[in-house]
Write a protein that holds these residues in place. Structure first.
Motif, mmCIF file in Angstrom:
data_model
loop_
_atom_site.group_PDB
_atom_site.id
_atom_site.type_symbol
_atom_site.label_atom_id
_atom_site.label_comp_id
_atom_site.label_asym_id
_atom_site.label_seq_id
_atom_site.Cartn_x
_atom_site.Cartn_y
_atom_site.Cartn_z
ATOM 1 N N CYS A 330 18.615 67.041 37.460
ATOM 2 C CA CYS A 330 19.387 68.009 36.674
ATOM 3 C C CYS A 330 18.510 69.193 36.277
ATOM 4 N N LEU A 331 17.259 68.937 35.931
ATOM 5 C CA LEU A 331 16.350 70.000 35.497
ATOM 6 C C LEU A 331 16.023 70.975 36.618
ATOM 7 N N GLN A 361 11.215 73.594 28.170
ATOM 8 C CA GLN A 361 9.914 73.339 28.782
ATOM 9 C C GLN A 361 10.021 72.752 30.183
ATOM 10 N N ASN A 362 11.120 72.060 30.494
ATOM 11 C CA ASN A 362 11.178 71.313 31.752
ATOM 12 C C ASN A 362 12.205 71.808 32.762
ATOM 13 N N ALA A 363 13.160 72.651 32.348
ATOM 14 C CA ALA A 363 14.132 73.204 33.297
ATOM 15 C C ALA A 363 13.486 74.390 34.014
ATOM 16 N N LEU A 364 13.100 74.194 35.261
ATOM 17 C CA LEU A 364 12.263 75.164 35.962
ATOM 18 C C LEU A 364 12.995 76.450 36.323
ATOM 19 N N TRP A 365 14.335 76.399 36.417
ATOM 20 C CA TRP A 365 15.097 77.585 36.814
ATOM 21 C C TRP A 365 15.987 78.093 35.688
ATOM 22 N N LEU A 394 11.570 78.107 19.202
ATOM 23 C CA LEU A 394 11.871 78.096 20.635
ATOM 24 C C LEU A 394 11.111 79.185 21.380
ATOM 25 N N LEU A 395 10.973 80.353 20.770
ATOM 26 C CA LEU A 395 10.261 81.448 21.430
ATOM 27 C C LEU A 395 8.781 81.140 21.602
ATOM 28 N N SER A 396 8.228 80.373 20.675
ATOM 29 C CA SER A 396 6.809 80.043 20.750
ATOM 30 C C SER A 396 6.542 78.763 21.550
ATOM 31 N N HIS A 397 7.607 78.082 21.980
ATOM 32 C CA HIS A 397 7.447 76.823 22.699
ATOM 33 C C HIS A 397 7.148 77.096 24.178
ATOM 34 N N PRO A 398 6.344 76.247 24.837
ATOM 35 C CA PRO A 398 6.064 76.419 26.271
ATOM 36 C C PRO A 398 7.350 76.412 27.093
#
Length: 423
Positions: A330-331, A361-365, A394-398
């Motif tokens: 899914c990610l 962080q984990n959804a690559l697209w 959220l903005l500061s999260h990887p």
């Protein structure tokens, strides 16, 4: 033509009948395009309504709406002449009406049909659907008496069943067969029976937003519906179905893979709801759009202090890291995530934030993550600083996708004032 008698105006019904008769007597128009009627269901009124409908039909009416108020359990039997109105394009019948269809139905121009709080048997349903070759939209709300809906017309695009009244007795079921239908919506309180989908191979959108009395007894029902809807690109699921899936999750019941690309979940993403979301993500390997419509919970369950937003809780990194290997497919496709907040600072719940951070962080697209509080009710105070704190975290999260945008929307009246606090 629109005639209306208020619910408290039953004592004036004789004057009302005389008034309507006088209006129709003076009518010189060749065509009456719309006939709208809203009045109590009285015995004397029924014979007059037959006469008025005949007038509308003889004047090539295109739109008819009949709403009869509840009064001493009177039932209005629709006249047979109505079923032969070839000019009818839109028909709405609400409350205290009985569809006693004895002959063939000729609604060759009918495109929209809404039936509410009415009695209709299986034979009548067959006659109506077979006699409406160009019907596009069918709504059945709080109706009873039939157990099978068979829509064979290629023109019918949408079927809405709201709060279906199942027949009393064991094993009551409503079977739906519509091979060319595009959109199906099952809504409202539908206690006492089950839905069964026989043929819905053309569906592109389905909504399961109904509820029944017991969550524990309907695992097979929800799972069976999802199996029949596994090919549908857009799927909407309400809170009751999600509660059933939550119980299935607790019992480790397998959920079949879905081909859904656009998923809308109407529930609270709290501690009980987050594992269900993970289970659904696991079953939607091709998902591109995820929309969460969050419901309001009691204030004791909401976090009103923005300082607590970022604090790790029960469903934090540990939970999502353990689930990552199950939802990795899914990610790989997820592009758009949106959270619609119902108010009451729902976004401050740690489980929600843990979900957003994990996807970010984990959804690559991933292309866009939207936090929307613009539809909060006026009575529910929106804390803009709490929402801004969510956005800041959220903005500061990887981020797994370098092009992802985090968008925050909230009511204009909730905008922080520069005179109160500087950012």
């Amino acid at each position: 033509m629109s005639f209306s008698l208020p619910r408290g105006g039953s004592r004036k019904f004789k004057n009302f009948i005389t008034f309507v008769d006088s209006v129709l007597l003076r009518c010189t128009a060749i065509k009456a395009k719309r006939f709208l009627f809203d009045a109590p269901c009285l015995t004397l009124m029924q014979s007059s309504l037959d006469r008025w409908l005949q007038f509308a039909i003889e004047h090539n009416v295109e739109e008819v709406s009949i709403t009869l108020h509840y009064w001493r359990r009177k039932i209005y039997v629709l006249p047979q002449i109505l079923f032969c109105c070839t000019t009818l394009v839109s028909l709405r019948v609400s409350h205290q009406c009985c569809f006693s269809v004895f002959g063939a139905v000729n609604w060759c121009s009918l495109k929209t049909l809404r039936i509410e709080y009415a009695e209709l048997n299986d034979d009548g349903m067959v006659r109506i659907l077979s006699g409406s070759p160009v019907l596009e939209f069918l709504e059945l709300k709080s109706c009873e008496g039939f157990q099978h809906i068979m829509v064979e017309s290629k023109s019918c695009r949408e079927l809405m069943i709201d709060s279906h009244e199942f027949c009393h007795g064991q094993g009551s079921m409503l079977k739906i067969s519509a091979p060319h239908l595009l959109k199906l919506r099952l809504l409202g309180n539908s206690e006492g029976g089950e839905f069964r989908l026989d043929e819905v191979s053309s569906l592109i959108e389905a909504e399961l937003n109904f509820d029944m009395e017991k969550v524990e007894a309907y695992g097979d029902l929800v799972n069976g519906l999802l199996k029949r809807l596994r090919h549908v690109p857009k799927l909407v699921m309400g809170s009751w179905c999600l509660q059933v899936l939550s119980l299935m999750e607790a019992r480790e019941v397998f959920l079949e893979s879905l081909e859904c690309r656009h998923l809308i979940l109407l529930s609270a993403a709290d501690r009980e709801g987050v594992p269900v979301i993970a289970k659904i993500l696991e079953s939607t390997p091709h998902l591109e759009t995820l929309f969460l419509q969050m419901t309001c919970m009691p204030n004791s369950m909401a976090e009103s202090n923005a300082v607590r937003v970022g604090r790790c809780d029960f469903y934090g990194e540990e939970f999502w890291n353990s689930a990552k290997w199950r939802i990795y497919q899914c990610l790989m496709h997820l592009k758009h995530v949106e959270i619609a907040d119902g108010g009451a600072n729902s976004l401050a719940w740690e489980p929600v934030l843990s979900l957003l951070k994990f996807l970010l962080q984990n959804a690559l697209w991933l292309d866009k993550m939207v936090i929307d509080s613009t539809n909060s009710k006026p009575s529910q105070a929106v804390d803009p600083w709490g929402l801004l704190e969510v956005a800041r975290i959220l903005l500061s999260h990887p981020k797994g996708s370098p092009n992802v945008k985090v968008i925050l929307r909230y009511p204009s009246q909730g905008c922080p004032s520069k005179h109160v606090r500087k950012s």
